[in-house]
Every structure is written in C-alpha cells, then in structure tokens.
Design an enzyme around this catalytic site. Structure first.
Site, PDB file in Angstrom:
ATOM      1  N   CYS A   2      35.690  43.468  42.993  1.00 44.86           N
ATOM      2  CA  CYS A   2      35.939  41.816  42.109  1.00 44.86           C
ATOM      3  C   CYS A   2      35.227  41.434  41.122  1.00 44.86           C
ATOM      4  CB  CYS A   2      35.019  41.627  43.482  1.00 44.86           C
ATOM      5  SG  CYS A   2      34.712  42.191  45.322  1.00 44.86           S
ATOM      6  N   ARG A  27      40.836  44.588  36.606  1.00 44.66           N
ATOM      7  CA  ARG A  27      39.708  45.637  37.566  1.00 44.66           C
ATOM      8  C   ARG A  27      40.738  45.457  38.690  1.00 44.66           C
ATOM      9  NH1 ARG A  27      34.280  44.497  36.368  1.00 44.66           N
ATOM     10  NH2 ARG A  27      33.840  44.961  38.306  1.00 44.66           N
ATOM     11  N   TRP A  74      38.424  41.428  46.005  1.00 46.72           N
ATOM     12  CA  TRP A  74      39.115  42.956  46.422  1.00 46.72           C
ATOM     13  C   TRP A  74      38.657  42.805  47.914  1.00 46.72           C
ATOM     14  CZ3 TRP A  74      37.734  47.731  48.033  1.00 46.72           C
ATOM     15  CH2 TRP A  74      39.289  48.828  47.888  1.00 46.72           C
ATOM     16  N   ASN A 100      30.136  40.071  44.457  1.00 49.49           N
ATOM     17  CA  ASN A 100      30.403  41.704  43.808  1.00 49.49           C
ATOM     18  C   ASN A 100      29.977  42.768  44.831  1.00 49.49           C
ATOM     19  OD1 ASN A 100      32.785  40.874  42.249  1.00 49.49           O
ATOM     20  ND2 ASN A 100      32.029  41.781  40.579  1.00 49.49           N
ATOM     21  N   GLY A 101      30.425  43.650  45.793  1.00 55.80           N
ATOM     22  CA  GLY A 101      29.607  44.380  46.501  1.00 55.80           C
ATOM     23  C   GLY A 101      30.057  44.110  47.857  1.00 55.80           C
ATOM     24  N   GLU A 481      46.773  65.511  38.031  1.00 54.74           N
ATOM     25  CA  GLU A 481      46.287  64.269  37.438  1.00 54.74           C
ATOM     26  C   GLU A 481      47.573  63.971  37.031  1.00 54.74           C
ATOM     27  OE1 GLU A 481      44.655  60.924  34.964  1.00 54.74           O
ATOM     28  OE2 GLU A 481      44.049  61.889  36.218  1.00 54.74           O
ATOM     29  N   LYS A 485      49.327  60.090  38.863  1.00 52.08           N
ATOM     30  CA  LYS A 485      49.327  58.149  37.840  1.00 52.08           C
ATOM     31  C   LYS A 485      51.197  58.452  38.440  1.00 52.08           C
ATOM     32  CE  LYS A 485      46.146  58.131  35.751  1.00 52.08           C
ATOM     33  NZ  LYS A 485      45.683  58.486  35.854  1.00 52.08           N
ATOM     34  N   GLU A 488      49.976  56.489  41.451  1.00 49.72           N
ATOM     35  CA  GLU A 488      49.105  54.483  41.087  1.00 49.72           C
ATOM     36  C   GLU A 488      49.660  53.547  40.793  1.00 49.72           C
ATOM     37  OE1 GLU A 488      44.211  55.850  39.652  1.00 49.72           O
ATOM     38  OE2 GLU A 488      46.368  56.877  38.088  1.00 49.72           O
ATOM     39  N   HIS A 504      52.605  78.655  50.265  1.00 48.02           N
ATOM     40  CA  HIS A 504      51.449  78.114  52.040  1.00 48.02           C
ATOM     41  C   HIS A 504      51.914  78.104  51.993  1.00 48.02           C
ATOM     42  CE1 HIS A 504      49.945  82.730  49.962  1.00 48.02           C
ATOM     43  NE2 HIS A 504      49.569  81.485  49.441  1.00 48.02           N
ATOM     44  N   LYS A 603      40.257  49.213  38.855  1.00 48.53           N
ATOM     45  CA  LYS A 603      39.335  49.397  37.974  1.00 48.53           C
ATOM     46  C   LYS A 603      38.213  50.592  38.095  1.00 48.53           C
ATOM     47  CE  LYS A 603      40.150  51.554  33.557  1.00 48.53           C
ATOM     48  NZ  LYS A 603      40.797  52.300  33.216  1.00 48.53           N
TER      49      LYS A 603
END
Length: 608
Positions: A2, A27, A74, A100-101, A481, A485, A488, A504, A603
């Site tokens: 947020c 963000r 958010w 925020n929080g 990674e 990407k 995401e 396996h 973000k």
C-alpha cells in the site's frame, strides 16, 4: 505494498496527491482514494481499481484544498471494493485516516467501539483507527493519535487529517515505512520517496513508534511515549529522471537494460586488484572480526532469497565458511542456533520487507552480528543492522526485480572474495575474479543486443501454460529465479529444479506441451546437464538452452540456444539471468499482461 502520500502547503493538493499516487503504483494495489480538507469539512473520494479510475471520478469536481492525504490499497482485510478503499472516516466525518500495515487486535477493538455506539461501514482493520482516534479526540490530534495507537497491536504507517485542524497532518509508524519531505512553505509525507521527489529531496525517515505533527512551515517528531526526537534530515541521492520510463515501454525493460550501469555501480570503488580482494568498509567489522567468522546465515525473501542461494555457493567456494540460506518468513518462527562467530546477513531490495525485518530482529535477540545488503539508503534494514553494503542499483520500479538481483549477486561476490582472500583463496584466483568482474558489464551489454532473437523464441512459446526451468550447481538458483520471473509477470505456471532432480518426479510432466529452459553452460557438470536434456528430448519435450558462446555440440540437441559470453564459472549467474529476464518479459508482453504491476503482487511487502 500500500502507498501513502500527504501534503500540506499553499498549492492545490489534489493534483499533488494524484501525482504521488501514480508514482506509488509500482508497489502493487487494488484501490485508491483521497481525503482533502475543504471549507465545508473533509471531502473523500475512493474507488476500487487503478489511480486512473480515481482520477476519472474526480474529473468533474473542483477542489480548493491545500491539505490532504491519499492512498493506494493492497487488500488484506476485506475485498478490493469502493467501501474498503482508503481513506476511512469516523462517525462524525471529522477525521480521515490512511494506513499501511495490519491491526492484529482490530476485532476486539471493533467490539469495544461498537459497544460505545460507533458504526462501521467497511470490512477493513483500518477503519478501527479512525473511530479509535475519534473516541480520544479532544482538540489535539497528535494526542488523540498517540492514545489510540497505544492500544493497537500490529504494524502501521498512518497519515491522519482532522476537520478542526485544517493545516495539519499527523503521521506515525511502527513496522511500515514513512518518510517526511521537507519543502519551502510546504511539507509532505509518504510511504516512499518516489511519491515526493518531484517536490523535495530533503527527507526525514520516521523510526518505529514515532509520531509527527506536520504543518506547511514545520514538523515535529516525538515517540509514542512523548519523548521529543531531533529530526535527522537526509538528502535523496537520486532524481526524478530515474523513476521515469525514459522512452522504454515498461519500467521492467528499462531496468533490465540498466544492468550494465548498475553492475558497475555495485562494484565501483570496491575492487583492490593489487591484493586480489575487495573493500567493503560499510560492514563495520575489523579484520580480526571478519577472520573469526565461522558461520554465515543469509536470510531473504523472493528474488533476494535466490541471490542468497548464489551467495551460499560463492562464499563456501571462495572462503570455505559454512553458509545457511533461510527464508526470512520462516526464520523467526523456529529456534535458529546462533553461536559465537555467526554472522547474519539480511538481503532486501527495499530494506523494508516485513518478514526480513522480523528475521533481523530475531537474529539480534539471539545475539548475532547482523548485517544488511539492501538498495534503499535510509531504509529500516539499513538503520537497524550493525553494518552492511548498499547495492547502489538506483530506484527499481518494476515489481519483478531485475537490476537489484544482479547487483545483490555482485555484492555477494565481493563479500565472498573478501572473506576468501582472508583464508585460502590465492592472489592469482582473486585477480582472475576481479578481471572477470571488470568485463561483466560489457558482456551484459552484448547479451542485451541479442534481444530480438529472444523475442522470436518468446513468440513460439508464449501460449504455453507450463514451463520447467533446470540448472545445476551455482546456476540452479537461476532456474528458480527464471521460473519466478515468468510466473510473476506472464502468469504462466513455471517451476525451477536442480536438473538432476527432474527424474525424481517432474519428468512425469514432460511432453510436447511442457517446454524446458535448461542452463547448460560449460562447467564441471556440463556433461550431466546434457544427459538431462536427452531425457527431456526422449519424451518429445522442447528445450531452450542457455549455453556458453562457442559451444556447437549443444546446438544439435536442443530446439533453441541462447549463448552467453565465457566468464569465470562463479560469475555465470550474472550473465545467464539476462536472457531469462528478457524471455519472461517478452512472453508477458505477448500475453498482454501488466508488466510493471502484475496482479496480486506488491513491490515492497510490508506485511507478514
């Protein structure tokens, strides 16, 4: 996550708030709103969706206010709806709050306030704050906020305005970042410097459990316990130009292409060729302390965790020091063993990641030496650690991290080099690594020029719904990674595995509809990786290989080859990641995805 922005001064506030919200869009958020102080009182508009929807909602209205607060939300408590969007107001519509929080004890507070006649209109935890402040308001907004927050359990970064205090904003933080911007005849507050850098580069970072009273000409800071605090004004070193797209279609593409520069910035002034080592004075550790390190814990989340895995390979290879890589989100919830000689490194782009901060504080409680590797100067991790290293990547706006990742790897390489030269790494090997590091930015530049070929590969595969990424040794974290990407930003399901682990379990998924991206560079496990490729091809799988320049053997075994220049084996992650970033980017573009603001992601993750 947020975003918060607030302004008090002489200028009309609505355009300033909207501009600030647009700069916080990176963000991640799902709704937006503003509250301003007009002559008739607080006027608030908010809606689910993007800032552009809020801007449209405000389009036909005239505002004269010079004081206001704004927010991008958010969702945590309650769905992303108009009612749940911030700001939230009290019963009398005289107090507005953005937050925020997470307020962990909001249910018990809501029951208490409801018993006193307060009526709630949203599903959020934040609305509790507006009513709680109303309950204690007696003319002094700071004291009402102070009393309200003394009853709150959880995390918060808040900005509050009140109808009876038309030229004042009250801000407070505990766990969620807030920064005050000092201007001339105007002052601002925000969750991120990017929201206010257009107006000032003079900032003060609030510490946990601090409250600020902000007017257009001054601001004062005190603790929740009424201890006055002397503000420490800092200058933001980056400019507005650095958070603009600069002609690129997306921030992510811009940041991918900035890596030749950011890699140089990460190592500038830190290489000592004569001694074959590095200089990391920010660690604040003497030679003897560095030499006595006998165990290292690297703790991080997401992309930074993948960088930590590469750091594990590098430090153990160069320095023969045992390294453990911990998810920061899990570190505090077990009983980590911290002994003499243990050093804990926290790795975070923003320096504000809630899980990483929790790991930092747990490590400190256990008595560890705690160091940071982060990007944002003045961030909480930078302030609370015993020392550390800035990666100097500059502001990273795209939610999917790119340049910060390679800068983190660079700093971890320098750390491994420093520790290695204190132990068993030879001068010759140290100089070899430095020579390779000095060439890396040019090699990355070369890879970026191969963009059109990668785009053509993306055209062939962007409609696939599943991918497998494989690597071995130091390039195994790159498989993780690369897969991250892709999922995401393109929403394609992708999994990263050590190549040898494919047999396996994951091999059951291989067929003509399950492409595999395989990192197959010329190293000590090259032949093993070729065998893994043969296993995929035997099951009609398609293979995109990342291979070392000049390797013609692999070309006949795979469907596509993306070549990287030859470098020291330990530095290959700095090169292999570039085509993986570009491949994910082009696939996402072809699928019509929101590149810089992927759905459901933020973000800076400032809640646990």
């Amino acid at each position: 996550m947020c975003g918060i922005v607030g302004y008090v001064g002489d200028k009309k506030v609505v355009p300033i708030l909207l501009d600030g919200l647009k700069r916080l869009e990176y963000r991640g958020y799902d709704s937006a709103g503003i509250a301003v102080l007009e002559e008739e009182g607080i006027l608030s508009e908010k809606c689910a969706g993007k800032v552009s929807a809020l801007e449209k909602l405000l389009g036909g209205k005239s505002f004269q206010s010079t004081t206001g607060i704004a927010h991008t939300r958010w969702a945590t408590h309650g769905e992303p709806t108009d009612l749940n969007a911030h700001p939230h107001l009290d019963c009398k519509k005289q107090i507005a709050v953005v937050h925020n929080g997470i307020i962990e004890n909001y249910r018990s507070l809501k029951e208490l306030l409801s018993s006193k006649g307060h009526i709630f209109t949203s599903d959020t935890d934040t609305e509790i704050l507006a009513h709680l402040i109303e309950e204690y308001y007696g003319g002094d907004l700071v004291e009402a906020v102070r009393t309200a927050l003394s009853q709150v359990e959880g995390t918060y970064g808040i900005a509050v305005i009140c109808k009876e205090n038309p030229e004042e904003i009250v801000a407070a933080r505990h766990g969620s970042p807030l920064v005050i911007g000092r201007g001339q005849g105007e002052n601002l507050v925000a969750s991120d410097c990017s929201a206010i850098i257009r107006h000032t580069n003079q900032v003060v970072y609030l510490e946990d459990r601090e409250i600020a009273r902000i007017t257009k000409n001054e601001f004062s800071i005190s603790t929740i316990n009424k201890v006055e605090v002397t503000p420490h004004v800092q200058e933001v070193s980056w400019s507005l130009d650095q958070i603009e797209k600069g002609g690129y279609s997306h921030f992510m593409l811009k940041e991918i292409n900035e890596q030749p520069i950011t890699l140089q910035n990460a190592m500038r002034g830190r290489l000592n060729y004569e001694e074959g080592t590095s200089r990391l004075n920010g660690l604040n550790l003497q030679y003897e302390e560095l030499h006595n390190i006998n165990r290292i814990i690297l703790s991080a989340c997401g992309t930074s965790w993948h960088a930590a895995l590469i750091g594990e390979y590098l430090i153990e290879d160069f320095a023969s020091i045992p390294v453990e890589v911990e998810y920061a989100s899990e570190f505090r919830y077990r009983s980590p063993i911290i002994q003499d000689g243990t050093v804990v490194f926290l790795i975070s782009q923003s320096g504000e990641t809630a899980d990483t901060l929790a790991a930092l504080r747990e490590a400190k409680r256990k008595g560890a030496t705690v160091l940071g590797i982060c990007n944002v100067v003045g961030s909480t991790i930078a302030r609370e650690t015993d020392g550390g290293v800035y990666i100097h990547a500059g502001p990273e706006i795209g939610v999917a991290s790119t340049k910060a990742f390679t800068s983190q790897i660079t700093v971890l390489t320098l750390l491994a080099l420093l520790l290695g030269r204190m132990r068993n790494l030879s001068l010759e090997k140290g100089r070899e690594i430095i020579d390779s590091l000095k060439k890396i930015h040019q090699q990355v530049e070369f890879l970026l020029q191969n963009d059109n070929y990668i785009k053509e590969i993306a055209k062939e595969y962007y409609k696939k719904n599943n991918f497998l990424y494989l690597g071995r040794g130091i390039n195994y974290p790159l498989a993780l990674e690369g897969a991250l990407k892709l999922k995401e930003i393109s929403y394609i399901h992708a999994e990263g595995y050590p190549a040898a682990e494919m047999k396996h379990g994951p091999i059951a998924l291989i067929d003509e509809n399950m492409p595999a991206v395989v990192i197959a560079i010329k190293d000590n496990v090259y032949d093993k990786v070729l065998s893994n490729i043969e296993e995929i091809k035997a099951r009609n799988g398609k293979v995109i290989a990342i291979a070392t320049e000049g390797d013609r053997e692999i070309a006949g075994r795979v469907d596509h080859v993306i070549y990287i220049p030859s470098t020291s084996e330990q530095l290959t992650p700095l090169l292999t990641i570039i085509p993986l970033q570009l491949l994910a980017y082009h696939m996402a573009v072809l699928r019509g995805c929101h590149i810089d603001q992927p759905r459901n992601l933020a973000k800076s993750v400032t809640v646990e």
